[in-house]
Design a protein around this motif. Structure first.
Motif, PDB file in Angstrom:
ATOM      1  N   ARG A 275       0.818  -1.214   0.000  1.00  0.00           N
ATOM      2  CA  ARG A 275       0.000   0.000   0.000  1.00  0.00           C
ATOM      3  C   ARG A 275       0.849   1.261   0.000  1.00  0.00           C
ATOM      4  NH1 ARG A 275      -4.119  -2.632   4.311  1.00  0.00           N
ATOM      5  NH2 ARG A 275      -2.110  -3.331   5.074  1.00  0.00           N
ATOM      6  N   GLU A 276       2.147   1.111   0.349  1.00  0.00           N
ATOM      7  CA  GLU A 276       3.029   2.281   0.366  1.00  0.00           C
ATOM      8  C   GLU A 276       3.809   2.426  -0.934  1.00  0.00           C
ATOM      9  OE1 GLU A 276       5.406   1.759   3.885  1.00  0.00           O
ATOM     10  OE2 GLU A 276       3.580   1.673   5.101  1.00  0.00           O
ATOM     11  N   LEU A 277       3.676   1.439  -1.835  1.00  0.00           N
ATOM     12  CA  LEU A 277       4.401   1.510  -3.105  1.00  0.00           C
ATOM     13  C   LEU A 277       3.611   2.322  -4.120  1.00  0.00           C
ATOM     14  CD1 LEU A 277       5.497  -2.221  -3.516  1.00  0.00           C
ATOM     15  CD2 LEU A 277       6.943  -0.287  -2.905  1.00  0.00           C
ATOM     16  N   GLN A 278       4.344   2.991  -5.006  1.00  0.00           N
ATOM     17  CA  GLN A 278       3.694   3.649  -6.133  1.00  0.00           C
ATOM     18  C   GLN A 278       3.079   2.589  -7.022  1.00  0.00           C
ATOM     19  OE1 GLN A 278       3.468   6.916  -6.744  1.00  0.00           O
ATOM     20  NE2 GLN A 278       4.672   7.525  -4.946  1.00  0.00           N
ATOM     21  N   GLN A 279       1.886   2.837  -7.496  1.00  0.00           N
ATOM     22  CA  GLN A 279       1.216   1.881  -8.382  1.00  0.00           C
ATOM     23  C   GLN A 279       2.107   1.549  -9.597  1.00  0.00           C
ATOM     24  OE1 GLN A 279      -1.111  -0.789  -8.728  1.00  0.00           O
ATOM     25  NE2 GLN A 279      -2.333   0.597  -7.494  1.00  0.00           N
ATOM     26  N   ASP A 280       2.843   2.547 -10.108  1.00  0.00           N
ATOM     27  CA  ASP A 280       3.713   2.332 -11.270  1.00  0.00           C
ATOM     28  C   ASP A 280       4.855   1.375 -10.974  1.00  0.00           C
ATOM     29  OD1 ASP A 280       2.220   3.964 -12.788  1.00  0.00           O
ATOM     30  OD2 ASP A 280       3.664   5.618 -12.890  1.00  0.00           O
ATOM     31  N   SER A 281       5.460   1.505  -9.785  1.00  0.00           N
ATOM     32  CA  SER A 281       6.598   0.644  -9.484  1.00  0.00           C
ATOM     33  C   SER A 281       6.126  -0.773  -9.203  1.00  0.00           C
ATOM     34  CB  SER A 281       7.449   1.198  -8.334  1.00  0.00           C
ATOM     35  OG  SER A 281       6.667   1.395  -7.201  1.00  0.00           O
ATOM     36  N   LEU A 282       4.923  -0.906  -8.624  1.00  0.00           N
ATOM     37  CA  LEU A 282       4.355  -2.235  -8.421  1.00  0.00           C
ATOM     38  C   LEU A 282       4.084  -2.879  -9.782  1.00  0.00           C
ATOM     39  CD1 LEU A 282       3.277  -4.281  -6.310  1.00  0.00           C
ATOM     40  CD2 LEU A 282       1.028  -3.237  -6.607  1.00  0.00           C
ATOM     41  N   ARG A 283       3.494  -2.111 -10.684  1.00  0.00           N
ATOM     42  CA  ARG A 283       3.176  -2.631 -12.014  1.00  0.00           C
ATOM     43  C   ARG A 283       4.448  -3.028 -12.768  1.00  0.00           C
ATOM     44  NH1 ARG A 283      -0.219   1.623 -14.165  1.00  0.00           N
ATOM     45  NH2 ARG A 283      -1.704   1.153 -12.528  1.00  0.00           N
ATOM     46  N   ALA A 284       5.511  -2.265 -12.587  1.00  0.00           N
ATOM     47  CA  ALA A 284       6.760  -2.582 -13.276  1.00  0.00           C
ATOM     48  C   ALA A 284       7.420  -3.832 -12.708  1.00  0.00           C
ATOM     49  CB  ALA A 284       7.721  -1.392 -13.178  1.00  0.00           C
ATOM     50  N   ALA A 285       7.185  -4.094 -11.431  1.00  0.00           N
ATOM     51  CA  ALA A 285       7.876  -5.202 -10.768  1.00  0.00           C
ATOM     52  C   ALA A 285       7.210  -6.552 -11.003  1.00  0.00           C
ATOM     53  CB  ALA A 285       7.964  -4.924  -9.265  1.00  0.00           C
ATOM     54  N   VAL A 286       5.905  -6.531 -11.247  1.00  0.00           N
ATOM     55  CA  VAL A 286       5.132  -7.769 -11.243  1.00  0.00           C
ATOM     56  C   VAL A 286       4.611  -8.101 -12.643  1.00  0.00           C
ATOM     57  CG1 VAL A 286       3.128  -8.947 -10.227  1.00  0.00           C
ATOM     58  CG2 VAL A 286       4.372  -7.233  -8.890  1.00  0.00           C
ATOM     59  N   ALA A 287       4.737  -9.364 -13.047  1.00  0.00           N
ATOM     60  CA  ALA A 287       4.094  -9.832 -14.280  1.00  0.00           C
ATOM     61  C   ALA A 287       3.216 -11.022 -13.948  1.00  0.00           C
ATOM     62  CB  ALA A 287       5.132 -10.221 -15.327  1.00  0.00           C
ATOM     63  N   VAL A 288       2.068 -11.091 -14.597  1.00  0.00           N
ATOM     64  CA  VAL A 288       1.119 -12.177 -14.374  1.00  0.00           C
ATOM     65  C   VAL A 288       0.975 -12.984 -15.659  1.00  0.00           C
ATOM     66  CG1 VAL A 288      -1.242 -12.776 -13.706  1.00  0.00           C
ATOM     67  CG2 VAL A 288      -0.153 -10.746 -12.717  1.00  0.00           C
ATOM     68  N   VAL A 289       1.100 -14.294 -15.544  1.00  0.00           N
ATOM     69  CA  VAL A 289       0.714 -15.185 -16.641  1.00  0.00           C
ATOM     70  C   VAL A 289      -0.634 -15.773 -16.231  1.00  0.00           C
ATOM     71  CG1 VAL A 289       1.284 -17.252 -17.978  1.00  0.00           C
ATOM     72  CG2 VAL A 289       3.110 -15.713 -17.231  1.00  0.00           C
ATOM     73  N   PRO A 290      -1.714 -15.338 -16.892  1.00  0.00           N
ATOM     74  CA  PRO A 290      -3.050 -15.706 -16.428  1.00  0.00           C
ATOM     75  C   PRO A 290      -3.477 -17.088 -16.910  1.00  0.00           C
ATOM     76  CG  PRO A 290      -3.262 -14.288 -18.322  1.00  0.00           C
ATOM     77  CD  PRO A 290      -1.780 -14.491 -18.083  1.00  0.00           C
ATOM     78  N   GLN A 291      -4.654 -17.491 -16.466  1.00  0.00           N
ATOM     79  CA  GLN A 291      -5.218 -18.777 -16.871  1.00  0.00           C
ATOM     80  C   GLN A 291      -5.564 -18.751 -18.356  1.00  0.00           C
ATOM     81  OE1 GLN A 291      -8.538 -19.759 -14.428  1.00  0.00           O
ATOM     82  NE2 GLN A 291      -8.579 -21.872 -15.114  1.00  0.00           N
ATOM     83  N   ASP A 292      -6.216 -17.700 -18.780  1.00  0.00           N
ATOM     84  CA  ASP A 292      -6.578 -17.535 -20.190  1.00  0.00           C
ATOM     85  C   ASP A 292      -5.989 -16.231 -20.681  1.00  0.00           C
ATOM     86  OD1 ASP A 292      -8.355 -19.816 -20.678  1.00  0.00           O
ATOM     87  OD2 ASP A 292      -9.583 -18.871 -19.127  1.00  0.00           O
ATOM     88  N   THR A 293      -5.086 -16.327 -21.643  1.00  0.00           N
ATOM     89  CA  THR A 293      -4.435 -15.130 -22.162  1.00  0.00           C
ATOM     90  C   THR A 293      -5.310 -14.476 -23.217  1.00  0.00           C
ATOM     91  OG1 THR A 293      -2.249 -15.968 -21.700  1.00  0.00           O
ATOM     92  CG2 THR A 293      -2.410 -14.339 -23.445  1.00  0.00           C
TER      93      THR A 293
END
Ligand code: ADP
Ligand code: ADP
Length: 236
Positions: A76-94
């Motif tokens: 909750r203390e991270l910038q939304q942009d830095s969280l988005r840059a750090a994390v990648a999701v491979v979903p169930q259905d692309t």
């Protein structure tokens, strides 16, 4: 690498299914961690809270109680942009866009060079499929273009993730809709993607996540069991 920790996390969907707000608890004090470079798995029965837990990691929702920490910092203390840059999701259905295959791979990293796209596609073993397409990298895919198989779509998702070089990788039942032979190939690519990164795999079967460093069994919103694949098998 990134250290992920959930500390006594609780969460309930508000009535109506929208944002958080202390409705019936679906996560009831979940604690788990992944050290930098470790792969952990979350398995368990349907309705146990796996998808909900992933939604907290990407801040689709925030926990009602407890903390989600990345390198000791509350998300909750991270910038939304830095969280988005750090994390990648491979979903169930692309989801593929009605666009060329090269643009579909580069989605999320629009400034990527041709060489970077090629390297990511090779790492995801997507190049063979592209070689069979009528216009190669310029082939339009998606609903109104060339339809890709489930396995090919997951290879696009894996190539996208390689290109983004995430510090935290999340794979949400990425192979659950595939036949066994395809699943094996995709699992191998996912393991290559997860190597050296912190990764969270959600799976419905224990056998799918044998390669993970630690497995958490989530049932009715609680960690019911945890251990290596061998430890969990021995306990059965
Ligand atoms: P998954 O296969 O990822 O566990 P489900 O099949 O359980 O997902 O649910 C599909 C979608 O339906 C989820 O993304 C979730 O947001 C939504 N959903 C599940 N249960 C409910 C519910 N009780 N009320 C509203 N939406 C729900
Ligand atoms: P899993 O991924 O392990 O199947 P979920 O996280 O999808 O579990 O679901 C956990 C519980 O939360 C279930 O009872 C489900 O019905 C409920 N749920 C999931 N998504 C929603 C939602 N968007 N709104 C309300 N309830 C939900």
């Amino acid at each position: 690498g990134l250290r992920l920790e959930l500390r006594d996390v609780s969460f309930g969907y508000a009535e109506g299914g929208m944002a958080s707000g202390g409705g019936r608890q679906v996560l009831k004090g979940v604690s788990l961690s992944a050290e930098p470079g470790e792969s952990i798995a979350i398995v368990g029965p349907s309705g146990g809270g796996k998808s909900t837990l992933l939604r907290l990691l990407v801040r689709l929702y925030d926990a009602d109680g407890g903390q989600v920490l990345l390198n000791g910092v509350d998300v909750r203390e991270l910038q939304q942009d830095s969280l988005r840059a750090a994390v990648a999701v491979v979903p169930q259905d692309t989801v593929l866009f009605n666009d060329t295959i090269v643009h579909n791979v580069a989605y999320g990293r629009p400034g990527a060079t041709w060489g970077e796209v090629q390297a990511a596609a090779a790492a995801a073993q997507l190049d063979a499929a592209v070689g069979r397409m009528p216009l190669g990298w310029q082939t339009v895919v998606g609903e109104r273009g060339l339809k890709l198989s489930g396995g090919e779509k997951q290879r696009v998702a894996i190539a996208r993730a390689f290109l983004r070089r995430p510090r935290l990788l999340i794979c949400d039942e990425a192979t659950s809709a595939l036949d066994t032979a395809t699943e094996r190939g995709i699992q191998a690519s996912l393991r290559a993607l997860a190597a050296g990164r912190t990764a969270v795999f959600v799976a419905h079967r224990l056998s799918t996540v044998q390669g993970c460093d630690r497995i958490y069994v989530l049932a009715d919103g609680r960690v019911a069991e945890q251990g290596t694949h061998a430890q969990l098998m021995a306990a059965r």
